[in-house]
Structure formats: C-alpha cells, structure tokens
Design a protein around this motif. Structure first.
Motif, short mmCIF file in Angstrom:
data_model
loop_
_atom_site.label_atom_id
_atom_site.label_comp_id
_atom_site.label_asym_id
_atom_site.label_seq_id
_atom_site.Cartn_x
_atom_site.Cartn_y
_atom_site.Cartn_z
N MET A 457 0.83 -1.20 0.00
CA MET A 457 0.00 0.00 0.00
C MET A 457 0.87 1.25 0.00
O MET A 457 0.60 2.22 -0.71
CB MET A 457 -0.93 -0.02 1.22
N LYS A 458 1.94 1.21 0.78
CA LYS A 458 2.86 2.35 0.84
C LYS A 458 3.58 2.54 -0.50
O LYS A 458 3.69 3.66 -1.02
CB LYS A 458 3.88 2.13 1.96
N ARG A 459 4.03 1.42 -1.09
CA ARG A 459 4.81 1.51 -2.34
C ARG A 459 3.94 1.90 -3.52
O ARG A 459 4.31 2.74 -4.33
CB ARG A 459 5.48 0.16 -2.60
N LYS A 460 2.75 1.29 -3.62
CA LYS A 460 1.93 1.52 -4.82
C LYS A 460 1.06 2.76 -4.74
O LYS A 460 0.77 3.39 -5.75
CB LYS A 460 1.04 0.29 -5.08
N PHE A 461 0.61 3.09 -3.52
CA PHE A 461 -0.37 4.16 -3.40
C PHE A 461 0.09 5.32 -2.52
O PHE A 461 -0.63 6.29 -2.32
CB PHE A 461 -1.71 3.60 -2.87
#
Length: 688
Positions: A457-461
């Motif tokens: 979630m942190k990396r993609k969004f």
C-alpha cells in the motif's frame, strides 16, 4: 515468442514448501530453455519471478508469477507460486489455470508442511503431479530417504523415474530408469553414457518397479504381465502416460536447479507425460438454464480470470486462461459473471515483469491484458451468444484481523481507496468497518500477509498506516434490579431555570433482548411531551456504561413517576434527569462486564488435536466436541472469548507447524471473570 496451437501448450504450476527452491527451479528452467541468458539467484534478489520489492526484501515468493518457456517446439507456461501458507490464495488461483503441478521437494528437508498443503490442493483440483527432488548437490542429500519420506507422507503411488548419478557435492547427473541410460551434466547439456556398474543393481530394481506400477494403469497390460508376457517399451510408456495423466502415478525426478542438472529432463517429462492444454474437457454452467455442461476446446470462447494485480505504471493487469475459442487484441468479450461487455486492448504474456506481445490467446493458452473495467479475479469471460460460467475460485477465509489507522491525519479516504484496489488483487483480503468501535478492520491469512499488504500500500499508493489489535467489543449489563431510583435535574440561573425529575425501575432482560422502555406514568406526573425525551436520554446513556464506558445491553427501564415545573421543565432537562437516574440505577443493579464469545472450528491433524485442545483450554475455551475427518485430519469445535484469539492465526500456525486452519463466528456474550474484569476496567479508566 512464436504462436503455438493448444496441442503444443502445457500449463504447469511450480509449487512446494517455502525454501524448497521453487523460484530457483523456475529460474533454472528459464535458463535451460534459453528464455533468459543469465541465471539469477534468490539471495541476490535477481530472479525473473521474484521481482516485487517485498519478495526481494524477504527472499520469498509472495505472488504467483507467469514464466513461459519454449522447449521441443512446445510452449510451457510455468507459474511460480509462493510456498508459505499466508499466500495460499495465489496457489489456488494458479491451480485453476494449469493442467498439472510440479512439486519441488528439497533433497535435505524432504516433505514439509507446505509440500503436504500443495499436494492436498492439487488433489482437490484433480491435477497430475510430477515431483522434482531439488538440491541433490547439497550436503546430506539422500534420494533414497527422500523417497521413503514421500511414500510415508504422500503415498505409495510416487514412482522414481530417475536415480541420482553421484552424491552430494559429487552429484553430476541422472540415471533414466525407463531408457536405462545415465546422463552426465555437461554445461547446459548432458552426455549419454552406460549406467556405471555400482548403480546397475539399483537401476534394474527401480526399472522393474516402474514396469509393475505402469501396467497397473491398464487392465489388459496388467493381465498379460501377470501371465508372464513381455510388455514392450512403447506399451510401458503408454501405460506410464495414462497413469500419470489420471493422477494414479506420480513420477519422481531429481536434479539441482543451482547446478543446472536435470532441468531439461523435467521439461521433457512435462511434454511427454502431462496433458496438452486442449485435451482436457471442462465443466461450465449455462446461466440461461442453470445446467452444467461439459465442453471442449472447439466450443465458443470461454476463459477464466485467475489473477488480478495492479501496476503503478501499466494499471490493472488481468491474467486469464482460455479454455475454448480464442481472444484477440482489440476485441469485445462478454463478462458472464457481471453480465457486462468488456473491450480488450492488447493481449500479451508475461515472463516475470517483462511483457511479451501476442496477437491472440488461443484455447489452452494463458494471456494477460490491462485496464478491464468490470472484470475481477474469478470472473468468466465468454462469447455473448453462448455465455457460460466457470465455478468460482474457492479462496480460503481470512484468519487474522488487525485494526488499521492512518499515520497522517486526513488520509483515511486515501487508505480506503488503496485497500479497495488491493482487495481487487487479493481475494483473501477483507476490509470491514466496525460501527461499534469505529475501527476499520483488515483481515488476511496471517501476520506476514497483512504486513506485506501494508508495504504494498505504501509503495503503490503512497499511504502509510499503523496496525493495532482490534478493540474487543465488551458490553455491560446488570444482574440485579433497582427500584424507585430517582434522577432530578434542577438548575436556577436567572430567568428560566431547568427542571426535570424522573423515577425509574431497572431490571435485566434475557441475553440478546436489547433494550425495552416501559411508560407507567399516571396522572401526568411527567407530561406526555417529555416521555420521548426520557426514553432518548436512557438510550443515549446506554452508549456508555458505568463500569468502563462500554455499551449497555439487555435491560428494561420502567418510568414509574416524576414531577415537572410549568416554566422550567424542558426536553433537555428531562434527558439530563434520565442520565442521572440511569447511572444511579446501573450502580445499584449489580452491573457486570461481558465479553464476546466465538464459535471456533479448528482443523488439524488428529495427532495434533491434544496440543490444540490444551492451548484452547489455556485460552479459557470450552471444548464442545471433536470429529474425525478424512486423511488423518480432525475438527475441534470450541467456544472461546474473542479477547483470547485475536492472535490465533499466529498461535495455531506455530502449534501445528502451519498445517492447522480455523473458522470463527460470533455466538454470544457472557460475563468476564471478576479479576479479569477489574483489570479491564482499570485499563479503560486509564485510557479515558
């Protein structure tokens, strides 16, 4: 990559326990086939199929990754799958797209928890299986003991078709039991040679066992063999193929992915023994009649989406297996699951993260497309004039729940949007909102699964969140009755004052009854227009009990008397008076703290049931019964307080070596033991 027809395509899932080397085997097969020119290592984070940052960081597979190769004028679609139970959904999805499974077993560790789980899932999916004993070059690698281990754990139908040439660091090739020849590794190839004398006796014994096992797959051959007739090599091969395809013989091969030994023979075995992708008929449901139909590859187009993932640059990727017909680029297809038409853009295949263009995806092949508007994992794509539905993919229920809080204020909506996107990718993620505790809850297969979701979630969004144990939904109620309890609110502050006065009786109701308000006012002691305010005041007071501020349930409040002032009385004054009376009555009516109790069905090996029951007893659980299931498994039914099982997915995995699973469902509330209640109340007061 050239185009192949369905009879020249094989689809194979590579599965095994984490650490057995599924990714290294996939990398070795890619290298041996010439699909890649350099063989990457897992420890360097350089393999084709483990390319996500979460996989590189941990050195384990998290996703099922497509890796097509070309070998002997055949396309083999390998799918490298994760070996840890937290990511079992990836294996289940892949098993719906393939026609066989390559089970990787470590030559030193043997059959492990993940091996047994994968075997069981392959059994459920009715897939033929080939076993590859990897890491034969390792110290303490022992093929004979691994065979014994396989027979003990998996069954006697495993059949070695190869023996190792050399041992441990001296491992240099394989002995083909069918051809009775040895093959010594020579770079990216091998040299055929006669079987060395010291291996001849073992090879002859293995060949004889192979013939015996093979003829059992064909009644005619078996009768002739028992009568002493010689069975030709071609007939033996035909029997082997029949037995392997019907999943009554499971061939065992051996080699080393790291040393590139035996990998070409693995691909030969896949081509020779397993089903061409279009030979399998498939079962679908006709949505118009509700009847099941059996179709073959020549039927109108039918495909199943078995995996969805989001790429920050490309967008949403949908992986699909075509069972009949074909799907071309820039065409319209019908999503029978959603009853909507979808426009396909370009179709392609993927090798790891690399896209390889395709003109069309034919029956038996696996393809990928982007940006489908309505389609999700498990959906059926079909011809609009001949719609069909595949049985949905049966994903396991999530077992581990955490409350999720935004790290930065105001990012709650961003987190909700990101979680929705991640749920599209992973059907084993469930996100809910608990209105009572006002928490957003995320449920997954285990602690590692949830941890990776947060990283993704942190990396993609670009949003971060904290995880906490969910708030336990305690409740308060009463065990006694309080009569003639008075609540009076009287205030004078110049001009109009405030005056409300009520007298109530509070008594307990049976569990699950909620709240009951009874009006027994006679003679207008409390005017009719203020009665609703009294009830509303009571309902509002019930939101925060007197012990620890938890909601109050299962009580009856009877308004018996009161008084009013013609000028100073108001709805607000009576609400305040009601609150005063409520608190007094609660304190006088033996208040108790209650906790949610869940029904728990725990599935594990019968040999582990004693340990599981002991653990449940230590968690204040009540054992309701036990049941024997198939394959040495058992089910324990219990009732356990929720506060004791917020980490149960982790506890059970440790207790059963990863083999145990469970399902839980809320059942009822019951009183918290006194000492525990005192501790909870004290902690709650500290927080307030």
């Amino acid at each position: 990559m050239k185009e192949y027809t369905g009879d020249r395509i094989r689809n194979v899932a590579i599965v095994g326990h984490g650490g057995a080397g599924t990714t290294s085997v996939t990398e070795g097969l890619l290298y041996r086939s010439g699909a890649i020119t350099r063989m990457g290592k897992v420890e360097d984070g350089a393999t084709t199929t483990d390319y996500e940052p979460e996989e590189i960081k941990r050195g384990v597979s998290v996703n099922a990754t497509l890796a097509p190769v070309e070998w002997r004028d055949t396309k083999i679609n390998f799918i490298d799958t994760p070996g840890f139970a937290d990511f079992v959904a990836e294996v289940k999805g892949a098993f719906r797209a393939v026609d066989s499974a390559l089970i990787v077993v470590c030559a030193t560790s043997g059959v492990q928890v993940g091996t047994e789980q994968c075997w069981k899932l392959a059994e459920e999916a009715h897939l033929p299986r080939i076993v590859f004993v990897n890491k034969m070059d390792r110290e303490n690698a022992d093929f004979d003991s691994i065979l014994d281990n396989l027979r003990a754990k998996i069954g006697k139908r495993v059949l070695p078709l190869q023996l190792p040439l050399g041992k441990e660091s001296g491992f240099c090739g394989v002995i083909d039991i069918y051809k009775m020849k040895a093959y010594k590794a020579n770079g990216n190839d091998s040299i055929e040679m006669d079987i060395p004398e010291e291996y001849m006796e073992a090879a002859k014994e293995a060949h004889e066992k192979m013939v015996e096992a093979a003829v059992e797959a064909d009644d005619d051959c078996m009768m002739r063999y028992l009568e002493g007739e010689t069975i030709s090599d071609k007939e033996i091969m035909d029997c082997l193929i029949k037995g392997i395809r019907q999943a009554i013989i499971f061939p065992v091969l051996c080699g080393s992915a790291y040393k590139d030994i035996g990998l070409g023979r693995v691909m030969n075995a896949i081509i020779d023994y397993t089903y061409p992708a279009i030979l399998n008929d498939f079962v679908v449901t006709n949505p118009e009649t509700g009847e099941e139909e059996v179709r073959d590859a020549n039927a109108p187009m039918a495909a199943l989406v078995f995996k969805t993932t989001s790429d920050p640059f490309v967008g949403r990727l949908s992986f699909f297996r075509v069972f009949s017909g074909s799907i071309k680029s820039d065409s319209m297809v019908y999503n029978a699951s959603r009853e909507k038409e979808e426009r396909f853009g370009t179709v392609f295949t993927m090798r790891g993260k690399t896209q390889i263009p395709m003109k069309q995806v034919v029956a038996g092949d696996i393809g990928v497309t982007t940006k489908l508007q309505f389609t999700a994992t498990g959906d059926t794509l079909s011809d609009k004039n001949s719609p069909v539905l595949f049985k949905p993919i049966a994903f396991p229920l999530p077992m581990y729940t955490r409350a999720i809080y935004a790290k930065k204020k105001g990012e709650e909506e961003k987190i909700a949007s990101a979680l929705n996107r991640l749920m599209d990718e992973d059907p084993t993620i469930i996100v809910t909102r608990n209105t009572a505790t006002k928490e957003t809850l995320i449920s997954g297969m285990g602690d590692q699964h949830i941890e990776i979701i947060m990283e993704r979630m942190k990396r993609k969004f670009g949003v971060e969140a904290d995880l906490r144990a969910p708030i336990v939904e305690y409740r308060e109620t009463i065990r006694g009755t309080a009569t003639n309890v008075e609540g009076k609110h009287k205030k004078q502050s110049g001009g109009h004052g405030q005056y409300g006065h009520v007298i109530i009786t509070m008594e307990p109701l049976p569990p699950g009854s909620g709240f009951e308000f009874v009006d027994k006012i006679f003679g207008g002691a409390v005017p009719r227009q203020y009665i609703p305010a009294v009830e509303k005041g009571m309902r509002e007071s019930m939101e925060h009990g007197v012990l620890a501020g938890y909601p109050v349930v299962d009580i009856r409040i009877t308004l018996t008397d009161g008084s009013y002032h013609t000028v100073d009385s108001s709805e607000m004054a009576f609400k305040v008076a009601s609150n005063i009376a409520f608190k007094k009555a609660m304190e006088a009516a033996k208040p108790v703290l209650m906790e949610p109790v869940y029904n728990l069905d725990v599935y594990c090996a019968e040999s582990m049931m004693g340990d599981v029951i002991g653990d449940l007893n230590s968690k204040r659980g009540r054992i309701l019964g036990m049941q024997s299931l198939e394959d040495g498994m058992g089910c324990i039914k219990a009732q356990v307080p929720y506060a004791e099982i917020t980490e149960y997915a982790v506890d059970l995995r440790a207790l059963t070596q990863g083999l145990g699973t469970f399902e839980m469902k809320f059942d009822h509330y019951e009183d918290v033991p006194q000492k525990m209640a005192e501790k909870i109340i004290a902690e709650r007061k500290e927080q307030q």
